[in-house]
Design a protein around this motif. Structure first.
Motif, short mmCIF file in Angstrom:
data_model
loop_
_atom_site.label_atom_id
_atom_site.label_comp_id
_atom_site.label_asym_id
_atom_site.label_seq_id
_atom_site.Cartn_x
_atom_site.Cartn_y
_atom_site.Cartn_z
N LEU A 102 0.83 -1.16 -0.10
CA LEU A 102 -0.03 -0.14 0.03
C LEU A 102 0.80 1.39 0.01
O LEU A 102 1.72 1.28 0.96
CB LEU A 102 -0.97 -0.16 1.46
CG LEU A 102 -1.78 -1.23 1.39
CD1 LEU A 102 -2.68 -1.25 2.49
CD2 LEU A 102 -2.85 -0.96 0.22
N ASP A 104 -2.93 6.75 4.59
CA ASP A 104 -4.25 6.63 4.35
C ASP A 104 -4.91 5.45 3.76
O ASP A 104 -5.95 5.01 4.21
CB ASP A 104 -4.55 7.94 3.33
CG ASP A 104 -6.00 8.33 3.57
OD1 ASP A 104 -6.90 7.99 2.56
OD2 ASP A 104 -6.29 9.06 4.50
N MET A 105 -4.36 4.89 2.78
CA MET A 105 -4.65 3.50 2.01
C MET A 105 -4.85 2.53 3.15
O MET A 105 -5.63 1.57 2.91
CB MET A 105 -4.01 3.59 0.71
CG MET A 105 -4.31 4.43 -0.46
SD MET A 105 -3.41 4.21 -1.93
CE MET A 105 -4.09 2.49 -2.19
#
Length: 216
Positions: free
Chosen positions: A194, A198-199
Motif C-alpha cells: 500500500l 491513508d490507504m
C-alpha cells in the motif's frame, strides 16, 4: 488609578506562520484619561462549550469529550486553550494589539478535538486578563495590577480556525500512536504494497467492516 476595559473585536488566520496560527484583535481602553506607559499583560483563553448549540453530527464527534448528550448539563465544562503573555506599548485613550495563538493538530489534545468536531458556527471563547500596568503620575512611576475581574467574551468563527489549520494541513489530520502500533501498521502496509498511510487505514477499516458483516 487606571480604568481599563478590554474588548476582543476580531480574528484572522495567519497563513504564513511557521505553524497553524491565528490572531485575536484586542482593543484596550483607558477611560479615566490617564496615559498608560506599558502593560505587562497576561491573557488566559478558555473555550466555553456550553455557550453554543450543536448538530447531531457534532454531538456524536464530541462524545469522547463530553459523553452522551443526556449528561451535557454537567459535562460541558470550560476547556483551557492557551495562556499568553505580551507587552502592550504606551497609549492614551485606547489601543489595539494582536494576540497570536499557535495551534496543534494533535487530536490527543482536548481543545483540538473540540475544534475538529465542529462543522460551522462559532467557538465561544472567554479571555481572562491579569498583569501589571505602568504609568507616570506627577512625574512618578505608578505600578498597578490588572484586576482579576477583567475579561472579554468572543465568538471565534470555526471557519477562521479551519483556515489556519488548512494553510498547513489541508484535508489532513494527525493522530499519535505507540511505536509498536506503528511497526504493526508498517508491516501490514508493506505486506500489501500500500503506497500511503491513508490507504493503509482505509484497508483496515474495510477489513473490519467485512468481519462485522460476516458475523452471524
Amino acid at each position: 488609578m487606571a480604568e481599563l476595559t478590554f474588548d476582543c473585536i476580531g480574528a484572522k488566520a495567519d497563513r504564513y506562520a511557521v505553524v497553524p496560527s491565528l490572531s485575536l484583535m484586542l482593543r484596550i481602553s483607558e477611560t479615566s484619561g490617564q496615559r498608560i506607559e506599558t502593560i505587562a499583560l497576561r491573557c488566559q483563553i478558555r473555550i466555553e462549550p456550553a455557550r453554543r448549540r450543536y448538530s447531531h453530527e457534532e454531538a456524536e464527534r464530541l462524545n469522547d469529550l463530553f459523553g452522551e448528550t443526556e449528561r451535557w448539563a454537567s459535562t460541558l465544562r470550560p476547556l483551557q486553550l492557551v495562556t499568553l503573555a505580551t507587552m502592550v506599548p504606551g497609549f492614551s485613550g485606547s489601543t489595539e494589539i494582536e494576540l497570536p495563538i499557535n495551534f496543534t493538530y494533535d487530536l490527543e489534545i482536548g481543545s483540538t478535538r473540540y475544534f475538529a468536531g465542529l462543522d460551522t458556527g462559532e467557538v465561544p471563547l472567554l479571555l481572562l486578563f491579569s498583569g501589571t500596568v505602568f504609568s507616570v503620575v506627577d512625574g512618578r512611576i505608578r505600578v498597578e495590577q490588572v484586576p482579576w475581574s477583567k475579561e472579554a467574551a468572543f465568538r471565534l468563527p470555526v471557519s477562521t480556525w479551519r483556515e489556519a489549520i488548512d494553510a498547513h494541513f489541508p484535508n489532513s489530520a494527525w493522530i499519535k500512536m505507540s511505536r509498536q502500533t506503528l511497526e504493526d501498521l508498517q508491516r501490514f502496509k508493506s505486506s500489501r504494497a500500500l503506497p500511503t498511510w491513508d490507504m493503509t487505514l482505509a484497508a483496515l477499516l474495510a477489513r473490519a467492516d467485512a468481519d462485522t458483516t460476516d458475523q452471524p
